[in-house]
Design a protein around this motif. Structure first.
Motif, short mmCIF file in Angstrom:
data_model
loop_
_atom_site.label_atom_id
_atom_site.label_comp_id
_atom_site.label_asym_id
_atom_site.label_seq_id
_atom_site.Cartn_x
_atom_site.Cartn_y
_atom_site.Cartn_z
N SER A 1 0.84 -1.20 0.00
CA SER A 1 0.00 0.00 0.00
C SER A 1 0.87 1.25 0.00
O SER A 1 2.08 1.19 0.28
CB SER A 1 -0.92 0.02 1.23
N VAL A 2 0.23 2.37 -0.29
CA VAL A 2 0.91 3.66 -0.23
C VAL A 2 1.30 3.97 1.21
O VAL A 2 2.39 4.50 1.47
CB VAL A 2 0.00 4.77 -0.80
N LYS A 3 0.46 3.63 2.15
CA LYS A 3 0.74 3.88 3.56
C LYS A 3 2.01 3.16 3.99
O LYS A 3 2.88 3.74 4.67
CB LYS A 3 -0.43 3.42 4.41
N GLN A 4 2.16 1.91 3.60
CA GLN A 4 3.35 1.14 3.97
C GLN A 4 4.60 1.78 3.37
O GLN A 4 5.63 1.89 4.05
CB GLN A 4 3.20 -0.30 3.48
N ALA B 1 -5.29 8.75 2.15
CA ALA B 1 -6.74 8.94 2.00
C ALA B 1 -7.17 8.91 0.54
O ALA B 1 -8.26 8.42 0.21
CB ALA B 1 -7.15 10.26 2.65
N LYS B 2 -6.34 9.42 -0.37
CA LYS B 2 -6.75 9.55 -1.76
C LYS B 2 -6.32 8.37 -2.64
O LYS B 2 -6.95 8.11 -3.67
CB LYS B 2 -6.17 10.84 -2.34
N LEU B 3 -5.25 7.67 -2.27
CA LEU B 3 -4.72 6.63 -3.16
C LEU B 3 -4.89 5.21 -2.64
O LEU B 3 -4.85 4.27 -3.43
CB LEU B 3 -3.22 6.89 -3.42
N GLY C 1 -8.64 0.04 -5.87
CA GLY C 1 -8.17 -1.32 -6.03
C GLY C 1 -6.73 -1.40 -6.51
O GLY C 1 -6.18 -2.50 -6.62
N ARG C 2 -6.12 -0.25 -6.79
CA ARG C 2 -4.74 -0.23 -7.30
C ARG C 2 -3.76 0.19 -6.22
O ARG C 2 -2.68 0.68 -6.51
CB ARG C 2 -4.66 0.72 -8.50
N ARG D 1 0.23 1.27 -6.75
CA ARG D 1 0.60 2.65 -6.44
C ARG D 1 1.57 2.71 -5.26
O ARG D 1 2.44 3.58 -5.20
CB ARG D 1 -0.65 3.46 -6.17
N GLY D 2 1.43 1.78 -4.33
CA GLY D 2 2.38 1.72 -3.22
C GLY D 2 3.79 1.44 -3.74
O GLY D 2 4.76 2.06 -3.30
N ARG D 3 3.89 0.49 -4.68
CA ARG D 3 5.21 0.19 -5.27
C ARG D 3 5.74 1.40 -6.03
O ARG D 3 6.94 1.71 -5.98
CB ARG D 3 5.11 -1.02 -6.19
N ALA D 4 4.85 2.10 -6.76
CA ALA D 4 5.29 3.28 -7.53
C ALA D 4 5.81 4.37 -6.60
O ALA D 4 6.83 5.02 -6.88
CB ALA D 4 4.13 3.80 -8.36
N VAL D 5 5.13 4.58 -5.47
CA VAL D 5 5.59 5.58 -4.50
C VAL D 5 6.93 5.17 -3.91
O VAL D 5 7.85 6.00 -3.78
CB VAL D 5 4.53 5.77 -3.39
N MET D 6 7.09 3.90 -3.58
CA MET D 6 8.35 3.42 -3.01
C MET D 6 9.50 3.60 -4.01
O MET D 6 10.60 4.05 -3.64
CB MET D 6 8.22 1.95 -2.63
N GLU D 7 9.28 3.26 -5.26
CA GLU D 7 10.33 3.40 -6.27
C GLU D 7 10.74 4.87 -6.44
O GLU D 7 11.94 5.18 -6.54
CB GLU D 7 9.84 2.83 -7.60
N ALA D 8 9.77 5.77 -6.48
CA ALA D 8 10.08 7.18 -6.67
C ALA D 8 10.85 7.73 -5.47
O ALA D 8 11.86 8.44 -5.62
CB ALA D 8 8.80 7.98 -6.89
#
Length: 300
Positions: free
Chosen positions: A141-144, A168-170, A174-175, A179-186
């Protein structure tokens, strides 16, 4: 003819004859007058010619004086030019010596910077080991991703409000895992960029050159500025003013235009950041993680 008359005749000019009270001109008187007239004319011509020659002489002397003055002035200018040339040559010589010294210092500083960067990477790795920094094998998740980044990516500044809004927004879709992986990579790439002491240029340039420390990121997903339409719109510029650490700006807010494209789709989420790695904080400040902001094409 008596003796007195004979004496008077002998004493009279040869060009005159006294005949009973009448003086008759001798035939050679007019010739002498013409000769005298010619002589006077020639004398007048010679005098006029002499005056002209004298005027020419005076004019020539004046020109000669002017030429001498010009020659003296040119000589003085030439002497001054030679002095300036010598001064410039000395200055060029000093600048060349200074440039060589600066080049030597830059080389020494480059070696020192490389050693410092290596020591910094070693320290960060050691700190990571002490903190038990190991990225989760699977980001769910984005939170993680954001919680891990706040705890371990020391070169990033991520306000709590950014984390709350992003979750809250991302994380409700269901993605969330992708999106969590995308945030981590960036965030991982931004952190590696901030720690790279040998980099030059901005984050996009760093990505184009292949990153560092085993971390790379696609430069196609990075934009260091917004479009002209967005920059000219006061409303859109205001929408890109985000919360930052007061150490960066006492007002607590700064406008950010550099961003990362996290994903495509309906919301097309973006991550906005401000690079202050060479500034007073030495960090990258994350200002926004969420759906695509208003643009000229999509004012929303």
């Amino acid at each position: 003819m008596n003796q007195q008359q004979a004496l008077r005749r002998r004493t009279s000019p040869t060009c005159f004859r006294v005949v009973p009270s009448i003086v008759l001109a001798s035939p050679d008187v007019s010739d002498r007058s013409d000769t005298r007239g010619c002589l006077r004319e020639r004398l007048a011509e010679k005098e006029e010619e002499a005056q002209m020659n004298w005027a020419t002489l005076l004019e020539t002397r004046e020109r000669l004086t002017e030429c001498r003055d010009l020659l003296d002035s040119a000589t003085a200018e030439l002497r001054a030019a030679r002095e300036r040339e010598a001064h410039l040559q000395n200055r060029i010589r000093r600048l060349r010596d200074g440039w060589r010294e600066q080049h030597r210092i830059i080389g020494a500083l480059a070696g020192h910077a490389e050693r410092v960067a290596k020591a910094e990477r070693t320290a960060v790795e050691a700190l990571s080991q002490v903190r038990g920094e190991r990225e989760p094998g699977r980001v769910r998740s984005v939170k993680q991703a954001l919680e891990f980044a706040k705890a371990h990516f020391v070169a990033l500044s991520i306000p709590d409000s950014v984390v709350e809004a992003a979750v809250a927004k991302l994380d409700k879709s269901g993605r969330r895992q992708g999106r969590g992986r995308a945030v981590m990579e960036a965030l991982r790439a931004l952190h590696a960029y901030a720690l790279d002491g040998m980099r030059d240029g901005d984050f996009k340039h760093w990505c184009e050159r292949g990153g560092s420390s085993g971390v790379c990121y696609s430069a196609n997903r990075v934009a260091m500025s917004e479009s002209v339409g967005v920059q000219r719109s006061e409303r859109m510029a205001h929408a890109r003013r985000f919360q930052v650490d007061p150490a960066l700006d006492v007002s607590g807010r700064r406008e950010m235009t550099a961003h990362v494209k996290l994903d495509q789709g309906e919301t097309a989420p973006r991550l906005y950041f401000l690079d202050d790695t060479r500034g007073k904080t030495g960090k990258i400040h994350i200002g926004y993680i969420g759906p695509h902001l208003p643009t000229a094409r999509d004012p929303k």
